[in-house]
Scaffold this motif. Structure first.
Motif, mmCIF file in Angstrom:
data_model
loop_
_atom_site.group_PDB
_atom_site.id
_atom_site.type_symbol
_atom_site.label_atom_id
_atom_site.label_comp_id
_atom_site.label_asym_id
_atom_site.label_seq_id
_atom_site.Cartn_x
_atom_site.Cartn_y
_atom_site.Cartn_z
ATOM 1 N N GLU A 91 -19.803 22.117 -3.674
ATOM 2 C CA GLU A 91 -21.226 22.340 -3.415
ATOM 3 C C GLU A 91 -22.020 21.233 -4.095
ATOM 4 O O GLU A 91 -21.549 20.604 -5.051
ATOM 5 C CB GLU A 91 -21.655 23.711 -3.940
ATOM 6 N N PRO A 92 -23.251 20.955 -3.625
ATOM 7 C CA PRO A 92 -24.050 19.873 -4.224
ATOM 8 C C PRO A 92 -24.246 20.050 -5.730
ATOM 9 O O PRO A 92 -24.495 21.151 -6.208
ATOM 10 C CB PRO A 92 -25.389 19.984 -3.484
ATOM 11 N N LEU A 93 -24.089 18.949 -6.448
ATOM 12 C CA LEU A 93 -24.266 18.937 -7.903
ATOM 13 C C LEU A 93 -25.669 18.401 -8.175
ATOM 14 O O LEU A 93 -25.902 17.197 -8.117
ATOM 15 C CB LEU A 93 -23.199 18.037 -8.525
ATOM 16 N N ASP A 94 -26.601 19.292 -8.482
ATOM 17 C CA ASP A 94 -28.001 18.881 -8.583
ATOM 18 C C ASP A 94 -28.523 18.788 -10.007
ATOM 19 O O ASP A 94 -29.697 18.502 -10.231
ATOM 20 C CB ASP A 94 -28.889 19.839 -7.785
ATOM 21 N N HIS A 141 -21.264 14.844 -15.266
ATOM 22 C CA HIS A 141 -21.391 13.437 -15.651
ATOM 23 C C HIS A 141 -21.492 12.488 -14.457
ATOM 24 O O HIS A 141 -22.070 11.401 -14.564
ATOM 25 C CB HIS A 141 -20.213 13.013 -16.532
ATOM 26 N N VAL A 142 -20.944 12.899 -13.317
ATOM 27 C CA VAL A 142 -20.978 12.031 -12.135
ATOM 28 C C VAL A 142 -22.409 11.737 -11.696
ATOM 29 O O VAL A 142 -22.671 10.726 -11.035
ATOM 30 C CB VAL A 142 -20.173 12.671 -10.974
ATOM 31 N N PRO A 155 -23.903 14.063 -5.071
ATOM 32 C CA PRO A 155 -22.451 14.239 -5.174
ATOM 33 C C PRO A 155 -22.151 15.737 -5.175
ATOM 34 O O PRO A 155 -23.062 16.566 -5.281
ATOM 35 C CB PRO A 155 -22.105 13.585 -6.511
ATOM 36 N N THR A 156 -20.896 16.085 -5.080
ATOM 37 C CA THR A 156 -20.524 17.504 -5.086
ATOM 38 C C THR A 156 -19.695 17.827 -6.320
ATOM 39 O O THR A 156 -19.057 16.960 -6.904
ATOM 40 C CB THR A 156 -19.726 17.869 -3.824
ATOM 41 N N SER A 157 -19.707 19.076 -6.695
ATOM 42 C CA SER A 157 -18.946 19.514 -7.866
ATOM 43 C C SER A 157 -17.455 19.486 -7.553
ATOM 44 O O SER A 157 -17.018 19.930 -6.498
ATOM 45 C CB SER A 157 -19.365 20.934 -8.267
ATOM 46 N N ALA A 204 -25.517 8.823 4.745
ATOM 47 C CA ALA A 204 -24.358 9.178 3.912
ATOM 48 C C ALA A 204 -24.112 10.676 3.953
ATOM 49 O O ALA A 204 -25.021 11.450 3.687
ATOM 50 C CB ALA A 204 -24.608 8.747 2.460
ATOM 51 N N PRO A 205 -22.902 11.111 4.278
ATOM 52 C CA PRO A 205 -22.600 12.539 4.252
ATOM 53 C C PRO A 205 -22.474 13.021 2.825
ATOM 54 O O PRO A 205 -22.255 12.235 1.914
ATOM 55 C CB PRO A 205 -21.247 12.619 4.969
ATOM 56 N N LEU A 206 -22.621 14.302 2.612
ATOM 57 C CA LEU A 206 -22.488 14.880 1.281
ATOM 58 C C LEU A 206 -21.103 14.570 0.736
ATOM 59 O O LEU A 206 -20.103 14.752 1.412
ATOM 60 C CB LEU A 206 -22.669 16.403 1.359
#
Length: 231
Positions: A91-94, A141-142, A155-157, A204-206
């Motif tokens: 899932e998205p890392l927000d 951290h990403v 980025p995603t988790s 850019a895709p997720l």
């Protein structure tokens, strides 16, 4: 406050504000102490609680103190309850999470391919890779690399993150981190170029960011001599 080893003058300032708030409104939420403090005390407290935690992040270990102070200023206090799911895998890392009290655990599951199950009729139990996060640890951290790029697709988790106990933490939102990098470009030590191919960014895709990083690692790995010798 005692658990976080605050200086006595800081403790006195906080207690004075709590007493004042209780006199004004007996229903004030004392679980979220940071939110009831005046801005100047809140600012100082966040720096006391979080500067060392920021320094523990490898990418931030040698970053200029001006950047770290600004990061502290953008931090928002949060309280997670036991068993709360903070992030779900893919899932998205927000946001980045910095723990000040309590425990979280991260876990990923790896299940054998559906093709294997279909062809053999054997379904095996998933294997699980787990790690604990404690006071002083952080996750996400990403996002530091994401904020250094021109990408807008989050980025995603890479793991599920769940609270093992009640957790007190601070979070740094991805959009705020982008603002910090822009404002501190002079002191940001990583590649930052907002004019990089923005067209690619928009399509850019997720998860593209991780794919790009993985490709770079694969290229680097292919250049390593398997014997360990350069000659």
């Amino acid at each position: 406050m005692v658990r976080n080893e605050l200086e006595e003058d800081m403790k006195d300032e906080i207690m004075k504000n709590i007493k004042q708030k209780l006199e004004e409104d007996i229903t004030v939420d004392l679980e979220d102490i940071v939110s009831i403090l005046p801005w100047y005390t809140k600012k100082a407290l966040k720096r006391v609680l979080c500067m060392s935690t920021l320094r523990r992040v490898p990418m931030l270990s040698k970053v200029d103190e001006k950047v770290l102070k600004m990061m502290c200023d953008y931090l928002k206090p949060v309280i997670y309850q036991e068993n709360d799911i903070v992030f779900q895998m893919e899932e998205p890392l927000d946001r980045m999470v910095f723990i000040t009290e309590g425990f979280m655990w991260t876990y990923t599951t790896a299940i054998e391919s559906s093709h294997f199950v279909k062809t053999t009729g054997i379904a095996t139990s998933p294997s699980m890779d787990t790690h604990f996060l404690k006071k002083g640890d952080s996750y996400g951290h990403v996002l530091l690399q994401f904020a250094s790029s021109s990408l807008t697709a989050l980025p995603t988790s890479t793991a599920n993150v769940k609270c093992h106990t009640k957790v007190e933490a601070f979070v740094l939102m991805a959009k705020d981190l982008k603002n910090i990098v822009t404002k501190c470009e002079k002191y940001w030590p990583f590649d930052y170029n907002p004019s990089k191919d923005e067209a690619a960014d928009q399509v850019a895709p997720l998860g593209q960011f991780q794919q790009q990083q993985l490709s770079k690692k694969r290229v680097a790995a292919s250049n390593i001599n398997p014997t360990g010798y350069s000659g």
